[in-house]
Design a protein around this motif. Structure first.
Motif, PDB file in Angstrom:
ATOM      1  N   THR A  92      50.699 -14.399  76.359  1.00 51.61           N
ATOM      2  CA  THR A  92      50.233 -13.154  76.984  1.00 51.61           C
ATOM      3  C   THR A  92      50.449 -13.170  78.486  1.00 51.61           C
ATOM      4  O   THR A  92      50.517 -12.109  79.111  1.00 51.61           O
ATOM      5  N   GLN A  93      50.546 -14.364  79.075  1.00 49.26           N
ATOM      6  CA  GLN A  93      50.695 -14.457  80.531  1.00 49.26           C
ATOM      7  C   GLN A  93      52.117 -14.202  80.998  1.00 49.26           C
ATOM      8  O   GLN A  93      52.383 -14.170  82.198  1.00 49.26           O
ATOM      9  N   ARG A 132      53.526 -11.443  80.122  1.00 47.25           N
ATOM     10  CA  ARG A 132      53.586  -9.994  80.176  1.00 47.25           C
ATOM     11  C   ARG A 132      53.395  -9.486  81.589  1.00 47.25           C
ATOM     12  O   ARG A 132      52.880 -10.186  82.468  1.00 47.25           O
ATOM     13  N   LEU A 149      43.491  -9.583  79.468  1.00 47.39           N
ATOM     14  CA  LEU A 149      43.066  -9.246  78.112  1.00 47.39           C
ATOM     15  C   LEU A 149      41.616  -8.770  78.167  1.00 47.39           C
ATOM     16  O   LEU A 149      40.839  -9.247  78.993  1.00 47.39           O
ATOM     17  N   LEU A 200      46.001 -11.354  69.291  1.00 48.11           N
ATOM     18  CA  LEU A 200      46.497 -11.263  70.649  1.00 48.11           C
ATOM     19  C   LEU A 200      47.856 -10.593  70.717  1.00 48.11           C
ATOM     20  O   LEU A 200      48.563 -10.697  71.708  1.00 48.11           O
ATOM     21  N   LYS A 206      48.691  -9.100  82.659  1.00 47.33           N
ATOM     22  CA  LYS A 206      48.254 -10.377  82.096  1.00 47.33           C
ATOM     23  C   LYS A 206      46.818 -10.346  81.572  1.00 47.33           C
ATOM     24  O   LYS A 206      46.410 -11.223  80.832  1.00 47.33           O
ATOM     25  N   GLN A 247      49.003 -19.048  72.318  1.00 47.80           N
ATOM     26  CA  GLN A 247      48.896 -17.592  72.266  1.00 47.80           C
ATOM     27  C   GLN A 247      48.535 -17.018  73.631  1.00 47.80           C
ATOM     28  O   GLN A 247      49.086 -15.997  74.058  1.00 47.80           O
ATOM     29  N   MET A 248      47.608 -17.686  74.315  1.00 48.89           N
ATOM     30  CA  MET A 248      47.220 -17.218  75.648  1.00 48.89           C
ATOM     31  C   MET A 248      48.397 -17.297  76.614  1.00 48.89           C
ATOM     32  O   MET A 248      48.624 -16.380  77.416  1.00 48.89           O
ATOM     33  N   ARG A 295      41.339 -13.490  83.706  1.00 48.70           N
ATOM     34  CA  ARG A 295      42.409 -13.000  82.836  1.00 48.70           C
ATOM     35  C   ARG A 295      41.849 -12.508  81.501  1.00 48.70           C
ATOM     36  O   ARG A 295      42.468 -11.692  80.821  1.00 48.70           O
TER      37      ARG A 295
END
Length: 328
Positions: free
Chosen positions: A28-29, A31, A36, A327, A34, A24-25, A65
């Motif tokens: 998000t990276q 995007r 959160l 997330l 980055k 999941q992390m 991050r």
């Protein structure tokens, strides 16, 4: 999870939870933005008593991050060089409001001491202690293996999967390697079959009790077992001594070591087509691994570095986040 001190702290369910959170992390990276907000207002201290590049920067990047404040503490140039004890250093950091301490230390057991001494009330993450453990390295290695060898078109990261049935060869300086010890434990927990391949002089006393098999012949392992993944360990010559020719008390010469235990183009061709090559870094090119093997398409060494950020984000998130946020 209160602390992460050893790969032995992770059972199968918890290990998969961390790997799934890392997936999941990692998503998000990809995007444009980055960061959160998950750990906004929290403080993570990187307490490094040994030199490090990849691990320290990886933990620092992971914490930032997640929007945490980061304090980097290096023993060189600090009061430690004047004789300050681990206890006094830890209590100083606690007084500064640390929520988590990521510690690398040359003494095996130092993170456990810090976590259970009562000196600090924070979460403690072991970033490598002596020749003992390096659990986040084992997690990022398992994440990389799972993604490449269990992922599908519908589930490219292998979310929810373990490593059951996969064969992994760990080759080289096992004696001085905390990476090897952590990987043997975690890969076994996840169901993989692990084989250590090393000169007899570089196999620790008592390794026959570890949940793995041991061989002294790399070519035989490659031919007979056809491993799905091969992990080349760095030859830690700084822990071995030796003379100007490169000879040590553990093997006669670098050339002999390379001939018997190095991954070169010939051995690379012996691997199955789907097999991947890992290395925890930094690499001794021309010793445990050739330039051709290190730079081959099946080498995932740089991907391991990238995956380390996602895995360490997952660890910090699971240790510190008060609420399991979505997330999405």
């Amino acid at each position: 999870m209160r602390h992460l001190l050893s790969a032995a702290d992770l059972d199968r369910t918890t290990a998969i939870e961390v790997l799934d959170a890392a997936a999941q992390m990692a998503a998000t990276q990809a995007r444009e933005i980055k960061k959160l907000p998950t750990l906004r207002g929290r403080t993570v201290v990187n307490l490094f008593f040994e030199d490090s590049t990849r691990t320290r920067i990886s933990f620092e990047t992971a914490a930032k991050r997640l929007s945490a404040d980061v304090i980097n503490f290096a023993a060189k140039g600090s009061s430690v060089s004047k004789g300050e004890s681990l206890k006094d250093t830890a209590q100083t950091l606690q007084a500064m409001g640390a929520d988590a301490v990521v510690i690398r230390h040359p003494a095996s057991g130092a993170p456990h001491r810090l976590a259970h001494s009562g000196w600090v009330g924070t979460s403690v993450v072991n970033a490598g202690d002596g020749t003992h453990q390096h659990p986040t390295q084992a997690l990022l290695d398992a994440y990389t293996i799972r993604r490449h060898l269990t992922g599908t078109t519908a589930n490219p990261d292998g979310v929810g999967n373990d490593l059951a049935g996969l064969r992994v060869a760990i080759v080289g300086d096992v004696l001085h390697s905390r990476v090897a010890r952590s990987n043997v434990q975690l890969l076994h927990t996840l169901g993989a079959e692990v084989t250590l391949v090393s000169p007899p002089t570089l196999v620790p006393v008592g390794a026959e009790a570890w949940p793995c098999s041991i061989s002294y012949h790399l070519d035989a392992v490659l031919a007979d077992q056809q491993p799905d993944a091969i992990m080349m360990l760095r030859v830690q010559r700084e822990r071995m001594g030796g003379d100007r020719t490169g000879a040590t008390g553990f093997f006669p010469s670098p050339l002999e070591y390379t001939r018997s235990f190095g991954l070169d183009s010939r051995r690379l061709r012996m691997l199955p087509d789907h097999a991947i090559v890992l290395h925890p870094g930094p690499m001794n090119r021309g010793l445990e691994i050739s330039a051709e093997a290190a730079d081959s398409p099946r080498a995932v060494i740089l991907e391991q570095v990238a995956n380390g950020v996602a895995v360490r984000m997952a660890v910090l998130y699971l240790l510190l986040a008060q609420e399991r946020e979505t997330l999405a």
